[in-house]
Scaffold this active site. Structure first.
Site, mmCIF file in Angstrom:
data_model
loop_
_atom_site.group_PDB
_atom_site.id
_atom_site.type_symbol
_atom_site.label_atom_id
_atom_site.label_comp_id
_atom_site.label_asym_id
_atom_site.label_seq_id
_atom_site.Cartn_x
_atom_site.Cartn_y
_atom_site.Cartn_z
ATOM 1 N N GLU A 184 -19.509 -32.332 -15.292
ATOM 2 C CA GLU A 184 -18.247 -31.863 -14.710
ATOM 3 C C GLU A 184 -18.100 -32.264 -13.249
ATOM 4 O O GLU A 184 -19.084 -32.376 -12.535
ATOM 5 C CB GLU A 184 -18.224 -30.327 -14.723
ATOM 6 C CG GLU A 184 -18.266 -29.736 -16.089
ATOM 7 C CD GLU A 184 -18.514 -28.236 -16.054
ATOM 8 O OE1 GLU A 184 -18.019 -27.561 -15.116
ATOM 9 O OE2 GLU A 184 -19.199 -27.747 -16.953
ATOM 10 N N SER A 206 -29.039 -22.754 -0.866
ATOM 11 C CA SER A 206 -28.696 -21.611 -1.728
ATOM 12 C C SER A 206 -29.753 -20.543 -1.529
ATOM 13 O O SER A 206 -30.829 -20.616 -2.101
ATOM 14 C CB SER A 206 -28.652 -22.067 -3.186
ATOM 15 O OG SER A 206 -27.644 -23.036 -3.326
ATOM 16 N N LEU A 207 -29.440 -19.579 -0.699
ATOM 17 C CA LEU A 207 -30.434 -18.573 -0.317
ATOM 18 C C LEU A 207 -30.368 -17.383 -1.284
ATOM 19 O O LEU A 207 -31.343 -17.052 -1.932
ATOM 20 C CB LEU A 207 -30.190 -18.140 1.129
ATOM 21 C CG LEU A 207 -31.298 -17.327 1.783
ATOM 22 C CD1 LEU A 207 -32.611 -18.085 1.809
ATOM 23 C CD2 LEU A 207 -30.905 -16.908 3.196
ATOM 24 N N CYS A 253 -32.026 -20.675 -12.299
ATOM 25 C CA CYS A 253 -31.415 -19.542 -11.579
ATOM 26 C C CYS A 253 -30.693 -18.620 -12.572
ATOM 27 O O CYS A 253 -29.965 -19.089 -13.454
ATOM 28 C CB CYS A 253 -30.446 -20.032 -10.510
ATOM 29 S SG CYS A 253 -31.254 -21.047 -9.259
ATOM 30 N N CYS A 285 -26.689 -18.819 -13.054
ATOM 31 C CA CYS A 285 -26.016 -20.123 -13.084
ATOM 32 C C CYS A 285 -25.917 -20.680 -14.502
ATOM 33 O O CYS A 285 -26.916 -20.755 -15.224
ATOM 34 C CB CYS A 285 -26.781 -21.093 -12.182
ATOM 35 S SG CYS A 285 -26.010 -22.710 -12.095
ATOM 36 N N CYS A 289 -16.242 -31.905 -5.922
ATOM 37 C CA CYS A 289 -17.551 -31.309 -6.151
ATOM 38 C C CYS A 289 -18.162 -32.039 -7.335
ATOM 39 O O CYS A 289 -17.571 -32.068 -8.417
ATOM 40 C CB CYS A 289 -17.380 -29.826 -6.450
ATOM 41 S SG CYS A 289 -18.913 -29.024 -6.945
ATOM 42 N N CYS A 315 -30.032 -28.740 -15.715
ATOM 43 C CA CYS A 315 -30.824 -28.406 -14.532
ATOM 44 C C CYS A 315 -32.060 -27.659 -15.000
ATOM 45 O O CYS A 315 -32.034 -26.966 -16.007
ATOM 46 C CB CYS A 315 -29.993 -27.503 -13.611
ATOM 47 S SG CYS A 315 -30.808 -27.091 -12.057
HETATM 48 N N1 SAH Z 1 -28.752 -26.869 -7.428
HETATM 49 C C1 SAH Z 1 -28.013 -26.834 -6.214
HETATM 50 C C2 SAH Z 1 -26.546 -27.211 -6.336
HETATM 51 C C3 SAH Z 1 -25.761 -26.714 -7.520
HETATM 52 S S1 SAH Z 1 -25.144 -25.071 -7.564
HETATM 53 C C4 SAH Z 1 -28.185 -25.513 -5.530
HETATM 54 O O1 SAH Z 1 -28.893 -24.663 -6.055
HETATM 55 O O2 SAH Z 1 -27.676 -25.332 -4.439
HETATM 56 C C5 SAH Z 1 -23.979 -24.921 -6.253
HETATM 57 C C6 SAH Z 1 -23.922 -23.496 -5.718
HETATM 58 O O3 SAH Z 1 -23.304 -22.592 -6.654
HETATM 59 C C7 SAH Z 1 -25.294 -22.931 -5.427
HETATM 60 O O4 SAH Z 1 -25.271 -22.242 -4.210
HETATM 61 C C8 SAH Z 1 -25.489 -21.986 -6.591
HETATM 62 O O5 SAH Z 1 -26.477 -21.046 -6.316
HETATM 63 C C9 SAH Z 1 -24.098 -21.429 -6.763
HETATM 64 N N2 SAH Z 1 -23.836 -20.793 -8.046
HETATM 65 C C10 SAH Z 1 -24.339 -21.073 -9.258
HETATM 66 N N3 SAH Z 1 -23.864 -20.235 -10.191
HETATM 67 C C11 SAH Z 1 -23.019 -19.392 -9.562
HETATM 68 C C12 SAH Z 1 -22.209 -18.300 -9.996
HETATM 69 N N4 SAH Z 1 -22.196 -17.891 -11.249
HETATM 70 N N5 SAH Z 1 -21.464 -17.679 -9.049
HETATM 71 C C13 SAH Z 1 -21.484 -18.081 -7.762
HETATM 72 N N6 SAH Z 1 -22.215 -19.097 -7.295
HETATM 73 C C14 SAH Z 1 -22.992 -19.740 -8.186
#
Ligand code: SAH
Length: 345
Positions: free
Chosen positions: A91, A213-214, A115, A118, A104, A111
């Protein structure tokens, strides 16, 4: 085995032409064709038919098809689900901001970071995207939407630093004056914080914005929602960010998805404020996007406000991310997820 010609730099195409006994100045023309959307060698009308046939024997050109395109009625956000040459789907999302259009893009098919909140990680990692497949998302979004893309965020499906070499090559290709020519200052890379790779990218001294992504200021919470944290820990992640800032002078942007009852309590807000105080950074609070398969829910507006206040009182730059494309499943991996689930049922 054919090679991917759109992942090559002009110098590499020229060297290949020399090896074939062809004149190398065609290299610049071929590079320009590829990066302006040629889908096949026969589109390259100023290249002789004979050379085109020779190139076809040695190289392939990636050019994804649109499986699905959704346009948000509320804010014009456009989401693409692309079919890649091997049938996989990824996407990209085009967002319209006052300062220009941002795309984006995804960096991997799936992946492996796991997480908890996600959608992209639910089926695991299928494969890395090739450099040209990153270019394609920018290029074909721009061609299809008719909107000039001025900014790129690597925040789609996948962990960009888990596909390090291809992502680095992409950055140089997309930055090329004969290609899409998008400057590093207009590109953000988001990572869950693979520390060795964060340190490695610091040494390249790119004027790229790093988004980290903290999602939690303490190891207990962060390890619960981000398995990658078990390998590093929050404090090491923050130290690596500081090293990135020291090396590049670029302010770090921290991503923090607000999850009801998980990482949004006053304890979390105060600890985050304490750990970030004095750091040159920016915090993006993102109300969690609901993922069907997950029990996690977004924080309430009141909690979000209280959390923001605590950070601001400590002098930390904070913004609550505007939700774009809420009506079209525009967040991370949701559309691909639906397509995969749909195919199964
Ligand atoms: N792997 C990378 C980039 C992809 S995710 C990363 O971890 O940063 C891009 C951003 O979206 C990250 O900050 C991720 O934590 C956040 N993200 C993923 N799922 C989400 C959700 N359901 N709601 C809000 N943010 C989300």
């Amino acid at each position: 085995m054919k090679e991917n010609i759109k992942s090559m730099f002009p110098e590499e195409i020229k060297a290949a032409l020399r090896d074939m006994g062809e004149s190398e100045y065609r290299g610049d023309q071929i590079f320009k064709w590829l990066h302006s959307g040629a889908r096949g060698f026969d589109d390259m009308t100023n290249i002789s038919k004979e050379l085109r046939e020779r190139l076809k024997e040695r190289y392939y050109i990636t050019a994804p098809d649109i499986i699905k395109k959704q346009i948000s009625k509320t804010d014009g956000t456009v989401k693409y689900l692309w079919r890649l040459y091997d049938g996989n789907a990824i996407e990209s999302v085009v967002m319209k901001y006052k300062y220009g259009n941002t795309v984006c893009i995804s960096s991997q098919v799936g992946c492996r970071m796991g997480c908890a909140f996600c959608a992209s990680t639910l089926g695991g990692l299928v494969r890395n995207l090739e450099p040209s497949e990153l270019i394609d998302q920018v290029l074909f979004s721009q061609l299809d939407s008719g909107e000039k893309i001025s900014n790129i965020v690597l925040m789609g499906i996948g962990e960009p630093l888990d596909n390090f070499d291809n992502v680095m090559r992409f950055l140089k290709l997309v930055n090329h004056p004969n290609g899409l020519n998008i400057g590093m200052r207009h590109i953000s890379l988001s990572t869950c914080g693979l520390l060795e790779k964060v340190d490695k990218i610091s040494t390249y001294n790119l004027q790229l914005t790093l988004s980290l992504s903290l999602h939690a200021p303490d190891d207990e919470t962060r390890s619960r929602i981000m398995p990658v944290n078990r390998a590093y820990g929050v404090d090491s992640v923050l130290e690596a960010c500081k090293r990135y800032f020291d090396a590049t002078g670029r302010r770090i942007s921290f991503e923090y998805a607000m999850i009801d009852g998980v990482n949004d309590t006053p304890y979390h807000a105060e600890l985050l404020a304490k750990k970030l105080r004095g750091t040159n950074c920016h915090v993006n609070l993102i109300p969690l996007n609901d993922v069907e398969e997950s029990p996690l829910r977004p924080s309430t507006p009141q909690t979000l406000r209280a959390f923001t206040d605590t950070l601001q009182k400590s002098g930390i730059n904070v913004t609550v991310r505007r939700r774009l494309g809420g009506d079209i499943d525009a967040s991370c991996g949701q559309l691909r997820r639906k397509a995969i689930n749909g195919n199964r049922s």
